[in-house]
Design a protein around this motif. Structure first.
Motif, PDB file in Angstrom:
ATOM      1  N   LYS A   1     -82.203 -36.024   6.283  1.00  0.00           N
ATOM      2  CA  LYS A   1     -81.571 -34.723   6.515  1.00  0.00           C
ATOM      3  C   LYS A   1     -82.553 -33.730   7.117  1.00  0.00           C
ATOM      4  N   ARG A   2     -83.809 -33.800   6.655  1.00  0.00           N
ATOM      5  CA  ARG A   2     -84.838 -32.881   7.149  1.00  0.00           C
ATOM      6  C   ARG A   2     -85.475 -33.369   8.450  1.00  0.00           C
ATOM      7  N   ASN A   3     -84.943 -34.474   8.967  1.00  0.00           N
ATOM      8  CA  ASN A   3     -85.433 -35.062  10.207  1.00  0.00           C
ATOM      9  C   ASN A   3     -86.874 -35.562  10.094  1.00  0.00           C
ATOM     10  N   TYR A   4     -87.274 -35.996   8.880  1.00  0.00           N
ATOM     11  CA  TYR A   4     -88.598 -36.599   8.724  1.00  0.00           C
ATOM     12  C   TYR A   4     -88.600 -38.041   9.219  1.00  0.00           C
TER      13      TYR A   4
ATOM     14  N   GLY B   1     -90.373 -29.481  -3.305  1.00  0.00           N
ATOM     15  CA  GLY B   1     -90.591 -30.807  -3.876  1.00  0.00           C
ATOM     16  C   GLY B   1     -90.478 -31.904  -2.827  1.00  0.00           C
ATOM     17  N   TRP B   2     -89.466 -31.831  -1.969  1.00  0.00           N
ATOM     18  CA  TRP B   2     -89.298 -32.844  -0.915  1.00  0.00           C
ATOM     19  C   TRP B   2     -90.427 -32.769   0.088  1.00  0.00           C
ATOM     20  N   GLN B   3     -90.870 -31.562   0.396  1.00  0.00           N
ATOM     21  CA  GLN B   3     -91.993 -31.444   1.338  1.00  0.00           C
ATOM     22  C   GLN B   3     -93.248 -32.079   0.759  1.00  0.00           C
ATOM     23  N   THR B   4     -93.456 -31.883  -0.544  1.00  0.00           N
ATOM     24  CA  THR B   4     -94.607 -32.496  -1.196  1.00  0.00           C
ATOM     25  C   THR B   4     -94.513 -34.015  -1.138  1.00  0.00           C
ATOM     26  N   LEU B   5     -93.323 -34.547  -1.403  1.00  0.00           N
ATOM     27  CA  LEU B   5     -93.138 -35.995  -1.329  1.00  0.00           C
ATOM     28  C   LEU B   5     -93.395 -36.504   0.083  1.00  0.00           C
ATOM     29  N   TRP B   6     -92.942 -35.751   1.044  1.00  0.00           N
ATOM     30  CA  TRP B   6     -93.135 -36.156   2.442  1.00  0.00           C
ATOM     31  C   TRP B   6     -94.620 -36.186   2.790  1.00  0.00           C
TER      32      TRP B   6
ATOM     33  N   PRO C   1     -94.525 -30.103   8.376  1.00  0.00           N
ATOM     34  CA  PRO C   1     -95.228 -29.926   7.099  1.00  0.00           C
ATOM     35  C   PRO C   1     -96.290 -30.982   6.806  1.00  0.00           C
ATOM     36  N   GLU C   2     -96.202 -32.173   7.442  1.00  0.00           N
ATOM     37  CA  GLU C   2     -97.175 -33.209   7.114  1.00  0.00           C
ATOM     38  C   GLU C   2     -98.544 -32.944   7.733  1.00  0.00           C
TER      39      GLU C   2
ATOM     40  N   PHE D   1     -84.911 -37.180   3.085  1.00  0.00           N
ATOM     41  CA  PHE D   1     -85.893 -37.212   4.175  1.00  0.00           C
ATOM     42  C   PHE D   1     -85.172 -37.180   5.527  1.00  0.00           C
TER      43      PHE D   1
ATOM     44  N   ARG E   1     -88.355 -30.151  12.311  1.00  0.00           N
ATOM     45  CA  ARG E   1     -88.395 -30.319  10.856  1.00  0.00           C
ATOM     46  C   ARG E   1     -87.481 -29.291  10.208  1.00  0.00           C
ATOM     47  N   PHE E   2     -86.416 -29.803   9.586  1.00  0.00           N
ATOM     48  CA  PHE E   2     -85.492 -28.894   8.935  1.00  0.00           C
ATOM     49  C   PHE E   2     -85.961 -28.544   7.531  1.00  0.00           C
TER      50      PHE E   2
ATOM     51  N   SER F   1     -83.948 -23.696  -0.744  1.00  0.00           N
ATOM     52  CA  SER F   1     -83.331 -24.280  -1.939  1.00  0.00           C
ATOM     53  C   SER F   1     -84.424 -24.635  -2.949  1.00  0.00           C
TER      54      SER F   1
ATOM     55  N   LEU G   1     -79.313 -26.029   7.069  1.00  0.00           N
ATOM     56  CA  LEU G   1     -80.669 -26.413   7.443  1.00  0.00           C
ATOM     57  C   LEU G   1     -81.212 -25.441   8.484  1.00  0.00           C
TER      58      LEU G   1
ATOM     59  N   GLU H   1     -84.225 -26.953   3.892  1.00  0.00           N
ATOM     60  CA  GLU H   1     -82.920 -26.726   3.295  1.00  0.00           C
ATOM     61  C   GLU H   1     -82.871 -25.327   2.689  1.00  0.00           C
TER      62      GLU H   1
ATOM     63  N   GLU I   1     -93.999 -38.857  -7.573  1.00  0.00           N
ATOM     64  CA  GLU I   1     -94.955 -38.899  -6.471  1.00  0.00           C
ATOM     65  C   GLU I   1     -95.837 -40.144  -6.544  1.00  0.00           C
TER      66      GLU I   1
ATOM     67  N   MET J   1     -85.297 -37.103  -8.311  1.00  0.00           N
ATOM     68  CA  MET J   1     -86.354 -37.235  -7.304  1.00  0.00           C
ATOM     69  C   MET J   1     -87.383 -38.266  -7.765  1.00  0.00           C
TER      70      MET J   1
ATOM     71  N   LEU K   1     -94.021 -43.284  -5.424  1.00  0.00           N
ATOM     72  CA  LEU K   1     -93.876 -43.305  -3.973  1.00  0.00           C
ATOM     73  C   LEU K   1     -95.182 -43.745  -3.323  1.00  0.00           C
TER      74      LEU K   1
ATOM     75  N   ASP L   1     -85.159 -27.379  -4.419  1.00  0.00           N
ATOM     76  CA  ASP L   1     -85.833 -28.670  -4.258  1.00  0.00           C
ATOM     77  C   ASP L   1     -86.715 -28.762  -3.017  1.00  0.00           C
ATOM     78  N   GLU L   2     -86.589 -27.792  -2.115  1.00  0.00           N
ATOM     79  CA  GLU L   2     -87.228 -27.926  -0.816  1.00  0.00           C
ATOM     80  C   GLU L   2     -88.730 -28.211  -0.916  1.00  0.00           C
TER      81      GLU L   2
END
Lengths: 268, 414
Positions: free
Chosen positions: B97-100, A200-205, A236-237, B95, A128-129, A195, A137, A131, B4, B1, B7, A197-198
């Motif tokens: 890019k982060r390898n999700y 935020g993206w983790q939360t979305l994931w 992170p999930e 997603f 899991r990268f 970064s 990454l 940013e 939530e 973005m 999504l 946004d990081e």
């Protein structure tokens, strides 16, 4: 006799030459309790002898040095001996032995190689990268086997324009793609500025992961079989993830995690 | 973005689609982000035991169709949302890019009209491939009754497309999904198959659905038998060149008098998948597995059932049997068969060897000899008993003479 070697390919091949005729030879990289009357020797790497040995073994089986590379990457304590038995059989037979599964030595070696390969395969999915501010990454991993650099070609092919670091925190080493070259380097601890946004993206994931699950069909045993709990730490999930605990401010985590499923019996 | 909440809604409506595989495409990276991994890659696993490989999402769940079994149908009161192509592209790339994820699985409810929806899907994948320079896996769901030209356009950018047959027969489809017809699903499937063949024959540049097509059927919502379903499956594989057929156990997410109120058993779905594998990888024909108007047996797997019906072919000698026959032995799969073939070149294999090679012998021992030795049961009834015993062990309960009496004593009725 017990033969200690430093875990490198050259040292193994040198030790292999020394131990080849010894019936009770045991090759190991780690510390080992000697039993009464047992003798031991430390075999330093000898490049010349190692190269000769490698040439001879390769003439029996063209792919055997690749096998050795995989065997020595294993994190199992027995790896030195597993490799030794396999190569002794190869040297005895003077022809490829990889298909002879009826032999214990071949089976053990092939299973050991398979386990290393399996971890590479799994990590291609489980890395899991995060940013960083610079756009690069960063991914921490703690694999059982020394495989971080085996992941480089895979990620380099798919992220050619983004520099990345895969950090094996267990072995304190990093596999790096800097945009031009891939290399490995020792790295004990990384200071990462994420970064904006990081989080935020983790939360979305996490939201996505929680939503795509069908709660009425719970099959935790199957889940853990495919994705062993030891990998969860950096994903992170998962509820037991510590990814952002040591890089991001802890406040960003508390609110976002409520939607995530918390399987019973998982480490919190 | 993307928001939530949006999504969440769009994922929730997509999660019952079974297809999540990312295999079959070796798309190369041409100076952007991502590539295809021919063997596929699982990135995570959810507590329901399924893998997360693709970002599975609906473009919109605001549907004009009224399919009885679907929770996004027009007459259902659920929150609605529609995403923009940019939102989806951004989400996919970040997603990835982060390898999700390994790529995007983009489906949609029929929003406004089939053509409008298909256009939206095409716009999204085109944007993803050209502006965002994304070369990862993209699976696009076909919208029935959309313009054939839009379908072709989508196929230029996607790795895989799928039209869901939804139900195994025309009759059930008419009843439960009145706006869809068998025709509207099979025609575009055949169109894509034809165009793909032409593309390949002419060896044109670029790619056209490198990972082919798949489909999905709901099992248990309508009265079709396994025999009928598997015959359809086989013809889809052989005549329509599909890569996969997925089965989805019916689960009652919406109430309707035309639908059963109970969840279809997961074991039935499992047996269908086992039979599906036998058709694709083990050289079986559906005629050998199950008659048209019957279901697969639930107590033993389809290969065991076949072997028990054909006991005169067994036992086979592992040191001599050809690969095709080894694959037909219950308990021996592709990997075990390959290991046996490799190892027997050097030495005559015994049961001890097989055990060490981790060939599972629980079922196989009744059907093989190793160096002439046989350790199974010869009698069919005994074999069947032993094979089903393992399957039932967890559920089985010893019958007791006193159970009913004890119960009535407790409840006070005699």
């Amino acid at each position: 006799m017990i033969y200690f070697f430093d875990g490198s390919k050259d040292a193994f091949l040198t030790a292999f030459l020394c131990a080849f005729r010894d019936e009770d030879a045991y090759l190991t990289t780690g510390s080992r309790q000697l039993s009464l009357g047992q003798q031991s020797v430390f075999v330093p790497a000898d490049r010349k002898r190692a190269r000769r040995c490698a040439q001879r073994l390769t003439s029996f089986d063209g792919r055997c040095m690749h096998d050795l590379d995989m065997l020595l990457r294993s994190g199992e304590a027995e790896r030195g001996q597993t490799a030794f038995c396999y190569f002794r059989l190869l040297a005895d037979r003077k022809r490829p032995v990889r298909g002879e599964f009826a032999e214990d030595a071949v089976r053990q070696a092939s299973e050991c190689i398979r386990r290393v390969g399996l971890e590479v395969h799994r990590l291609k999915g489980f890395v899991r990268f995060m940013e960083c501010e610079s756009g690069a990454l960063y991914a921490p991993i703690a694999p059982d086997h020394d495989v971080s650099d085996l992941l480089l070609p895979h990620f380099r092919a798919r992220l050619p324009n983004i520099p990345f670091v895969i950090h094996d925190v267990r072995r304190s080493k990093a596999a790096v793609w800097d945009g031009e070259h891939t290399f490995t380097a020792p790295l004990a601890r990384a200071e990462i500025a994420l970064s904006a946004d990081e989080a935020g993206w983790q939360t979305l994931w996490r939201q996505y992961y929680a939503s795509v699950n069908i709660p009425s069909r719970e099959r935790l045993k199957q889940m853990k079989g495919y994705m062993p709990v030891r990998y969860w730490k950096f994903m992170p999930e998962n509820p037991s993830a510590v990814v952002d605990a040591f890089t991001a401010p802890p406040a960003s985590r508390a609110g976002s995690q409520d939607g995530a499923p918390r399987p019973h019996g998982s480490a919190q | 973005m993307i928001a939530e909440e949006k999504l969440k809604i769009l994922t929730n409506s997509a999660k019952y689609d079974v297809s999540c595989s990312s295999s079959g495409s070796g798309r190369r990276n041409a100076g952007g982000i991502g590539n295809g991994m021919p063997d596929g890659c699982c990135h995570s696993f959810t507590p329901d035991g399924r893998c997360v490989s693709l970002l599975k999402l609906l473009m919109s769940n605001d549907c004009v169709f009224d399919c009885k079994y679907c929770m996004s149908r027009r007459s259902c009161d659920v929150p609605r949302a529609t995403a923009t192509p940019e939102e989806i592209c951004e989400l996919t790339v970040d997603f990835y890019k982060r390898n999700y994820i390994e790529g995007l699985f983009l489906s949609s409810a029929v929003h406004i009209s089939p053509d409008h929806t298909m256009e939206l899907l095409v716009r999204t994948v085109r944007l993803l491939r050209t502006k965002y320079r994304f070369f990862g896996y993209v699976h696009v769901k076909g919208i029935p009754k959309a313009d054939p030209l839009l379908v072709t356009e989508a196929a230029k950018y996607a790795d895989r497309m799928s039209y869901n047959l939804e139900l195994p027969s025309e009759k059930s489809l008419k009843l439960l999904a009145p706006q869809k017809s068998r025709e509207s699903l099979l025609l575009p499937m055949k169109q894509l198959q034809r165009e793909r063949a032409v593309f390949r024959a002419e060896k044109r540049k670029g790619s056209f659905l490198p990972a082919g097509q798949t489909t999905q059927m709901i099992v248990g919502a309508s009265p079709e038998r396994d025999g009928q379903i598997l015959r359809l499956t086989q013809s889809l594989y052989r005549a329509n060149g599909l890569r996969r057929v997925y089965y989805s156990s019916y689960s009652p997410v919406v109430e309707d008098s035309l639908l059963p109120a109970v969840q279809s058993p997961a074991l039935r779905e499992h047996r269908l998948y086992q039979a599906d594998w036998l058709l694709r990888f083990y050289g079986f024909d559906v005629e050998e597995l199950v008659p048209e108007d019957e279901n697969l047996p639930l107590d033993v797997d389809p290969k065991c059932a076949w072997a028990l019906r054909n006991l005169h072919l067994f036992p086979v000698e592992v040191n001599r049997a050809p690969l095709e026959m080894l694959l037909r032995v219950p308990g021996i799969g592709g990997r075990s068969a390959q290991k046996i073939i490799a190892a027997r070149r050097y030495t005559a294999l015994t049961f001890e060897h097989l055990k060490k090679m981790r060939v599972v012998l629980r079922r196989a021992r009744h059907f093989i000899t190793a160096s002439g030795k046989f350790y199974g049961e010869k009698n069919e009834l005994a074999v069947r008993g032993l094979l089903t015993a393992g399957e039932h062990a967890e559920r089985a309960q010893q019958l007791s003479l006193f159970d009913t009496a004890a119960l009535s004593a407790r409840t006070g009725e005699l």
